[in-house]
Design a protein around this motif. Structure first.
Motif, PDB file in Angstrom:
ATOM      1  N   SER A   1      60.840  43.860  68.845  1.00 26.60           N
ATOM      2  CA  SER A   1      60.106  42.908  69.685  1.00 26.60           C
ATOM      3  C   SER A   1      60.127  41.502  69.107  1.00 26.60           C
ATOM      4  O   SER A   1      59.322  40.651  69.481  1.00 26.60           O
ATOM      5  CB  SER A   1      58.653  43.375  69.869  1.00 26.60           C
ATOM      6  N   LEU A   2      61.049  41.243  68.174  1.00 21.06           N
ATOM      7  CA  LEU A   2      61.093  39.945  67.495  1.00 21.06           C
ATOM      8  C   LEU A   2      61.309  38.796  68.480  1.00 21.06           C
ATOM      9  O   LEU A   2      60.637  37.761  68.404  1.00 21.06           O
ATOM     10  CB  LEU A   2      62.201  39.950  66.439  1.00 21.06           C
ATOM     11  N   LYS A   3      62.217  38.968  69.408  1.00 21.81           N
ATOM     12  CA  LYS A   3      62.530  37.876  70.333  1.00 21.81           C
ATOM     13  C   LYS A   3      61.359  37.566  71.251  1.00 21.81           C
ATOM     14  O   LYS A   3      60.991  36.396  71.437  1.00 21.81           O
ATOM     15  CB  LYS A   3      63.770  38.219  71.160  1.00 21.81           C
ATOM     16  N   VAL A   4      60.756  38.607  71.820  1.00 24.63           N
ATOM     17  CA  VAL A   4      59.637  38.373  72.736  1.00 24.63           C
ATOM     18  C   VAL A   4      58.416  37.844  71.993  1.00 24.63           C
ATOM     19  O   VAL A   4      57.560  37.174  72.569  1.00 24.63           O
ATOM     20  CB  VAL A   4      59.301  39.666  73.527  1.00 24.63           C
ATOM     21  N   ARG A   5      58.362  38.087  70.685  1.00 25.30           N
ATOM     22  CA  ARG A   5      57.242  37.625  69.867  1.00 25.30           C
ATOM     23  C   ARG A   5      57.653  36.431  68.987  1.00 25.30           C
ATOM     24  O   ARG A   5      57.279  36.352  67.831  1.00 25.30           O
ATOM     25  CB  ARG A   5      56.721  38.762  68.976  1.00 25.30           C
ATOM     26  N   SER A   6      58.423  35.523  69.520  1.00 29.25           N
ATOM     27  CA  SER A   6      58.948  34.429  68.693  1.00 29.25           C
ATOM     28  C   SER A   6      58.346  33.069  69.028  1.00 29.25           C
ATOM     29  O   SER A   6      58.859  32.043  68.594  1.00 29.25           O
ATOM     30  CB  SER A   6      60.477  34.356  68.829  1.00 29.25           C
ATOM     31  N   SER A   7      57.251  33.048  69.773  1.00 28.03           N
ATOM     32  CA  SER A   7      56.620  31.776  70.124  1.00 28.03           C
ATOM     33  C   SER A   7      55.493  31.443  69.151  1.00 28.03           C
ATOM     34  O   SER A   7      55.143  32.245  68.279  1.00 28.03           O
ATOM     35  CB  SER A   7      56.096  31.822  71.558  1.00 28.03           C
ATOM     36  N   ASP A   8      54.907  30.276  69.312  1.00 26.59           N
ATOM     37  CA  ASP A   8      53.815  29.845  68.448  1.00 26.59           C
ATOM     38  C   ASP A   8      52.624  30.795  68.539  1.00 26.59           C
ATOM     39  O   ASP A   8      52.321  31.357  69.605  1.00 26.59           O
ATOM     40  CB  ASP A   8      53.342  28.437  68.857  1.00 26.59           C
ATOM     41  N   GLY A   9      51.944  30.971  67.410  1.00 26.23           N
ATOM     42  CA  GLY A   9      50.707  31.752  67.385  1.00 26.23           C
ATOM     43  C   GLY A   9      50.906  33.242  67.222  1.00 26.23           C
ATOM     44  O   GLY A   9      49.927  33.989  67.225  1.00 26.23           O
ATOM     45  N   LEU A  10      52.148  33.690  67.076  1.00 29.12           N
ATOM     46  CA  LEU A  10      52.420  35.109  66.879  1.00 29.12           C
ATOM     47  C   LEU A  10      52.798  35.335  65.411  1.00 29.12           C
ATOM     48  O   LEU A  10      53.672  34.660  64.878  1.00 29.12           O
ATOM     49  CB  LEU A  10      53.546  35.567  67.803  1.00 29.12           C
ATOM     50  N   TYR A  11      52.122  36.290  64.788  1.00 34.10           N
ATOM     51  CA  TYR A  11      52.259  36.467  63.347  1.00 34.10           C
ATOM     52  C   TYR A  11      53.464  37.330  62.982  1.00 34.10           C
ATOM     53  O   TYR A  11      53.844  38.255  63.716  1.00 34.10           O
ATOM     54  CB  TYR A  11      50.992  37.118  62.777  1.00 34.10           C
ATOM     55  N   HIS A  12      54.003  37.034  61.806  1.00 36.52           N
ATOM     56  CA  HIS A  12      55.086  37.821  61.231  1.00 36.52           C
ATOM     57  C   HIS A  12      54.802  37.995  59.748  1.00 36.52           C
ATOM     58  O   HIS A  12      54.048  37.222  59.141  1.00 36.52           O
ATOM     59  CB  HIS A  12      56.432  37.124  61.453  1.00 36.52           C
ATOM     60  N   LEU A  13      55.390  39.019  59.176  1.00 36.02           N
ATOM     61  CA  LEU A  13      55.203  39.252  57.750  1.00 36.02           C
ATOM     62  C   LEU A  13      55.784  38.068  56.975  1.00 36.02           C
ATOM     63  O   LEU A  13      56.958  37.734  57.139  1.00 36.02           O
ATOM     64  CB  LEU A  13      55.878  40.562  57.340  1.00 36.02           C
ATOM     65  N   GLY A  14      54.954  37.439  56.158  1.00 37.12           N
ATOM     66  CA  GLY A  14      55.330  36.221  55.461  1.00 37.12           C
ATOM     67  C   GLY A  14      54.459  35.044  55.841  1.00 37.12           C
ATOM     68  O   GLY A  14      54.512  33.991  55.202  1.00 37.12           O
ATOM     69  N   ASP A  15      53.630  35.217  56.868  1.00 40.60           N
ATOM     70  CA  ASP A  15      52.703  34.155  57.267  1.00 40.60           C
ATOM     71  C   ASP A  15      51.475  34.138  56.355  1.00 40.60           C
ATOM     72  O   ASP A  15      51.228  35.082  55.587  1.00 40.60           O
ATOM     73  CB  ASP A  15      52.277  34.339  58.722  1.00 40.60           C
ATOM     74  N   LEU A  16      50.702  33.052  56.493  1.00 39.79           N
ATOM     75  CA  LEU A  16      49.495  32.878  55.687  1.00 39.79           C
ATOM     76  C   LEU A  16      48.442  32.160  56.511  1.00 39.79           C
ATOM     77  O   LEU A  16      48.750  31.214  57.249  1.00 39.79           O
ATOM     78  CB  LEU A  16      49.809  32.048  54.431  1.00 39.79           C
ATOM     79  N   ASN A  17      47.192  32.631  56.411  1.00 38.24           N
ATOM     80  CA  ASN A  17      46.043  31.983  57.031  1.00 38.24           C
ATOM     81  C   ASN A  17      45.062  31.550  55.950  1.00 38.24           C
ATOM     82  O   ASN A  17      44.884  32.269  54.956  1.00 38.24           O
ATOM     83  CB  ASN A  17      45.316  32.938  57.986  1.00 38.24           C
ATOM     84  N   LEU A  18      44.410  30.420  56.145  1.00 37.79           N
ATOM     85  CA  LEU A  18      43.406  30.004  55.174  1.00 37.79           C
ATOM     86  C   LEU A  18      42.375  29.087  55.798  1.00 37.79           C
ATOM     87  O   LEU A  18      42.624  28.439  56.825  1.00 37.79           O
ATOM     88  CB  LEU A  18      44.057  29.344  53.964  1.00 37.79           C
ATOM     89  N   LYS A  19      41.195  29.091  55.188  1.00 32.05           N
ATOM     90  CA  LYS A  19      40.117  28.165  55.515  1.00 32.05           C
ATOM     91  C   LYS A  19      39.729  27.462  54.225  1.00 32.05           C
ATOM     92  O   LYS A  19      39.433  28.124  53.223  1.00 32.05           O
ATOM     93  CB  LYS A  19      38.902  28.907  56.093  1.00 32.05           C
ATOM     94  N   ILE A  20      39.729  26.124  54.251  1.00 34.31           N
ATOM     95  CA  ILE A  20      39.447  25.368  53.041  1.00 34.31           C
ATOM     96  C   ILE A  20      38.518  24.195  53.349  1.00 34.31           C
ATOM     97  O   ILE A  20      38.339  23.818  54.509  1.00 34.31           O
ATOM     98  CB  ILE A  20      40.749  24.844  52.385  1.00 34.31           C
TER      99      ILE A  20
END
Length: 921
Positions: A91-110
């Motif tokens: 499902s990589l292609k259908v999930r390739s737009s902004d806001g869709l997570y993939h292994l290697g992403d990072l989220n933070l609050k600072i």
């Protein structure tokens, strides 16, 4: 639980995942294009940079494929198996737009040092090509992530994929670019693995998909990723360096369509203080929420390592091999206050301290070290509720183990029965829907009965979400019969259940309706329905739909009620009319026959509580009712033969399910279809983890039934939904055949005890406990809990074994050893059965209670001490079996029996003290 699809298909393969899911979700809403959420997602602009190609990398045990532009994972394929990927590459292609997570992403609050407000950043929010950096000998790929983050972020973030000692490592280095201290209040690494079942058949999901379960244990935490088939390989995600697993956060901002075919993704939270102060402020977290500060120009590195493992049962050995802490608690992490538990810990560093929170909620005492270096502790629960042990090691590593302390099992079950037959007792003789008297759904937050709901079944006493409460009340009588409760329940069975929920006459006698409550305002008196409930929904069934007899899943509830009445009439004195036992047993059997004849489509699948038909058949045979037994057995064999023909024989009304496996295993085992029994057991163990945390240990996966049986309705991992206890039935059944398989006992007993872990002190039992860190509490209504209590009631037992490392152990009892005598005092509520693993001896009572068991490990002799007679139980009825074939163990017999009949031994009980029964070879 869900709607009935009016599709007249029998003995064919289940509908595909996509078709079933979208029919069920959109059929009543009139949505024509079932694929619309995925089509809409695929139309979003692709920003991941797939057109720029990929990096294919040799990563030890894996073939790692990265999107060249983003350096996120496009493939993580183990080299030792073909055509399998841990990540959702399809499902990589259908999930390739902004806001869709993939292994290697990072989220933070600072936030800056003097600021009160947190600012959120995510590498997935707005994709831009990252800047590739130079690679070293161990670095497979590295990038500065500045381009895919807002320019205002005060941190520089470098991500690298590396090899260390042959292991794949994901590392993030965070550097403070400013002259101010920066506080990191939330730091999450999205865990994106292929749990998207959408569009796949059962065969495809078991070959391609995975589920993953967290051990939220701080520095000792990990994530285990298992294939749906239960086969190797599995994946362990472990900390690399100081990367604690503090919380497990659902990524609900990811737009991948969530529903019955997709639970959603989660992130590994290293810090969570920012969430705890805001989004999670009303919830008590598993661990203390923390943050960290970076001084100007300071750099901090966090990492995860990806370790290929075998099956789920190999996880702990793989942890030991990788020098990670391992904790094993006996009998588990749901701990009655009268149970003497043990905790075994294996780790290379010495233990500096163990503390409990709340303080004095548990008592922990060191009791030695095993031959292979496991530290042993005696553990006792003191205060009812959640309790957390924090283990601090001398090397600085901190581990947490979460327990749930409950009252003694007998007290829990007594409170449950009382709550059901008082607060939930519905007694309104003029009820328009003829539901009185009954045990009806209850809202514990509002402290009131649920007499109306736009899900008709919730207030309609049928389907799992409506039958759950009365089923639980009836099954409670198997564990601990109470005359006053039984008198009420008999009125319900005689007037509401048999004759209204279940047809008592006519051509479709024994058919079971979907609901007594329905929404049909034009045919009912004015003001019948609440004006505060939205009834404009598919689930507010009209009477015709409520009266539908075609949902087979409703039949086991009713069959169980008939069977319990049989057991009470046959095995006790004056609890019910003893002369009616045969009638009740025949009604139970005929309900099973009606299921396959009146509700044939869904009867092709394994039923939740389907074990009841095996129990009914067993009693038919015991009673000599050979004609009735032969008829029922023939119909069950037809179903089992159908399952035998399938690669994965546990389909459902859902695309994937965790409830049919129970009955599929039971009948496959009964008819000698051992290959299908093994396939089924392997699948169960894939979604029923053994983890040192009461919420996840033995918790059979379920994530959609809050929609159908809960008050807070959302897609969410459910904590000890009814699947825990139902799946414990085959797991413990298989353990009794294989008593050296300690893993089976731990998994099964975890599910068994998990099923009663959420019952409150006053006896309210919710549909499940909410896993989201924003909630972490019981659901508000009783819902479909009773199906789980069925699993507890028919499966509760004590287990005694000699473990090669840990010595003599008891699950469901307190054990003392004096030379060759092993003395076990039972602590279960029923005290009706015990399994002695060294000799494979299974002792169960139809009536009476076992106070204690003495086993002579030298001679093999067993002595039962039975509790004294009471008004309703003058005689104990004892059965013994030897399901395990253990070399050198002879055939056991009960000595000094008063009477033998129905395949059981009858022993007259003393009215003043215990009665001893000798069992010998």
């Amino acid at each position: 639980m869900n709607t009935t699809l009016e599709i007249s298909i029998r003995n064919k393969r289940p509908l595909s995942s996509a078709l079933t899911f979208f029919i069920m979700l959109f059929f009543y809403a009139g949505v024509v294009n079932a694929q619309s959420p995925w089509i809409s997602l695929g139309k979003k602009p692709s920003t991941l940079g797939l057109e720029k190609g990929y990096l294919s990398l040799n990563a030890g045990a894996f073939n790692l494929k990265l999107v060249k532009s983003a350096q996120t994972v496009a493939g993580l394929q183990p080299k030792n198996v073909k055509d399998f990927d841990f990540v959702p590459s399809d499902s990589l292609k259908v999930r390739s737009s902004d806001g869709l997570y993939h292994l290697g992403d990072l989220n933070l609050k600072i936030r800056e040092e003097n600021s009160k407000d947190w600012t959120s950043y995510s590498t997935a929010a707005k994709r831009m090509p990252v800047k590739a950096l130079a690679m070293g000998n161990k670095v497979l790929a590295s990038a500065d992530l500045a381009a895919t983050l807002p320019a205002s972020i005060p941190l520089q973030i470098i991500r690298s994929w590396e090899m260390s000692d042959g292991k794949l490592i994901l590392k993030f280095s965070l550097r403070n670019k400013t002259a101010q201290n920066i506080e990191i209040g939330a730091l999450g690494i999205p865990m994106i693995f292929d749990n998207i079942l959408e569009g796949r058949t059962l065969e495809q999901t078991h070959a391609k998909n995975v589920f993953y379960d967290p051990y939220i244990g701080r520095d000792a935490g990990y994530l285990q990723v298992t294939r749906l088939s239960g086969h190797a390989p599995s994946l362990l995600v472990l900390p690399f360096g100081k990367t604690p697993f503090e919380a497990y956060n659902p990524l609900n901002d990811d737009r991948t369509p969530r529903g019955i075919a997709f639970e959603g993704f989660y992130e590994w939270m290293i810090y969570s203080k920012a969430y705890a102060e805001n989004e999670w402020k009303n919830a008590d977290q598993w661990n203390v929420p923390t943050s960290t500060s970076l001084k100007p120009n300071e750099t901090r590195t966090f990492g995860l390592q990806f370790i290929l493992s075998g099956t789920a049962r190999d996880m702990e050995q793989k942890l030991i091999e990788n020098k990670r802490p391992v904790a094993v608690s006996v009998p588990g992490y749901v701990l009655p206050r009268d149970v003497d538990a043990k905790l075994f810990i294996k780790y290379g560093s010495k233990i500096k301290s163990i503390t409990a929170y709340p303080e004095k909620s548990m008592v922990i005492k060191a009791i030695g070290t095993t031959k292979n270096g496991w530290k042993s502790y005696a553990v006792n629960g003191i205060t009812w509720g959640r309790s957390r042990l924090t283990i601090l090691y001398e090397d600085g590593l901190e581990q947490t183990v979460n327990y749930k302390i409950i009252e003694p099992e007998a007290n829990v079950i007594a409170s449950y029965g009382n709550f059901l037959t008082t607060k939930q007792w519905f007694d309104q003789p003029h009820d328009h829907f003829k539901r009185s008297p009954s045990v009806i759904t209850y809202d514990n937050e509002e402290q009131k009965q649920v007499v109306q709901d736009n899900r008709a079944w919730i207030a309609g006493l049928s389907d799992e979400g409506g039958a759950g409460s009365w089923l639980g009340a009836i099954m409670k009588q198997l564990v601990h019969p109470e005359k006053a409760e039984i008198d009420k329940l008999q009125k319900f069975i005689d007037t509401v259940m048999f004759g209204n929920i279940q047809l008592k006459n006519g051509a479709q006698k024994y058919g079971v309706k979907k609901s007594l409550f329905f929404y049909e305002p034009d045919s009912m008196p004015k003001n019948t329905y609440s004006n505060t409930i939205n009834f404009k929904t598919w689930s507010a069934w009209p009477k015709k739909e409520a009266d539908n007899l075609g949902r087979s899943y409703n039949y086991p509830h009713v069959a169980a009620a008939h069977w319990i009445m049989y057991r009470l009439a046959r095995n006790y004195k004056d609890l019910v009319n003893q002369s009616t036992w045969k009638e009740h047993l025949i009604d139970a059997a005929e309900t099973g026959m009606a299921m396959v004849n009146i509700a044939p489509y869904y009867a092709q699948f394994g039923q939740m509580e389907g074990t009841i038909f095996y129990l009914i058949l067993t009693d038919l045979k015991n009673e000599g009712l050979t004609e009735e037994a032969a008829k029922l057995e023939l119909e069950m064999k037809k179903r089992a033969d159908h399952w035998k023909s399938l690669e994965y024989p546990f389909g459902s009304e859902m695309p994937w399910d965790s409830t049919g496996q129970e009955e599929v295993y039971v009948w496959s085992n009964y008819f000698g279809y051992n290959d299908k029994a093994k396939v089924t057991l392997d699948a169960i163990l894939a979604y029923m983890p053994v983890i040192p945390h009461w919420a996840y240990n033995g918790n059979a996966r379920r994530y959609w039934d809050f929609l159908y049986g809960g008050k807070l309705q959302r897609i969410e991992r459910m904590i000890h939904h009814y699947g825990s206890a139902l799946n414990a039935i085959p797991v413990l059944m298989d353990y009794r055949k294989n008593p050296t398989d300690f893993y089976l006992l731990r998994a099964g007993y975890g599910g068994l005890m998990g099923s009663i872990s959420n019952i409150t002190k006053d006896g309210f039992a919710p549909a499940a406990f909410h896993a989201y860190p924003s909630t972490l509490k019981n659901d508000g209504i009783t819902g479909d809990y009773g199906s789980g209590f069925f699993g507890y009631a028919v499966n509760t037992s004590s287990y005694v074994l000699l473990h090669p490392e840990f010595g003599w152990l008891a699950f469901g009892g307190n054990l003392k050893k004096a030379k060759h005598i092993i003395d076990i005092k039972l602590t279960t509520a029923a005290k009706s059965s015990v399994y002695l693993a060294p000799i494979g001896l299974w002792i169960s009572l139809d009536a009476g209670k076992i106070a204690s068991v003495k086993y002579n490990s030298l001679t093999g002799e067993v002595k039962l001490n039975l509790e004294k007679a009471d008004q309703y139980t003058p005689t104990a009825i004892i059965r013994i079996a030897q399901p395990a074939k253990i070399s050198g163990v002879g055939t056991y017999e009960i000595k000094s029996v008063s009477t033998k009949e129905r395949g059981a031994s009858f022993v007259n009980l003393s009215p003043t003290g215990t009665t001893e029964v000798l069992i010998q070879k």
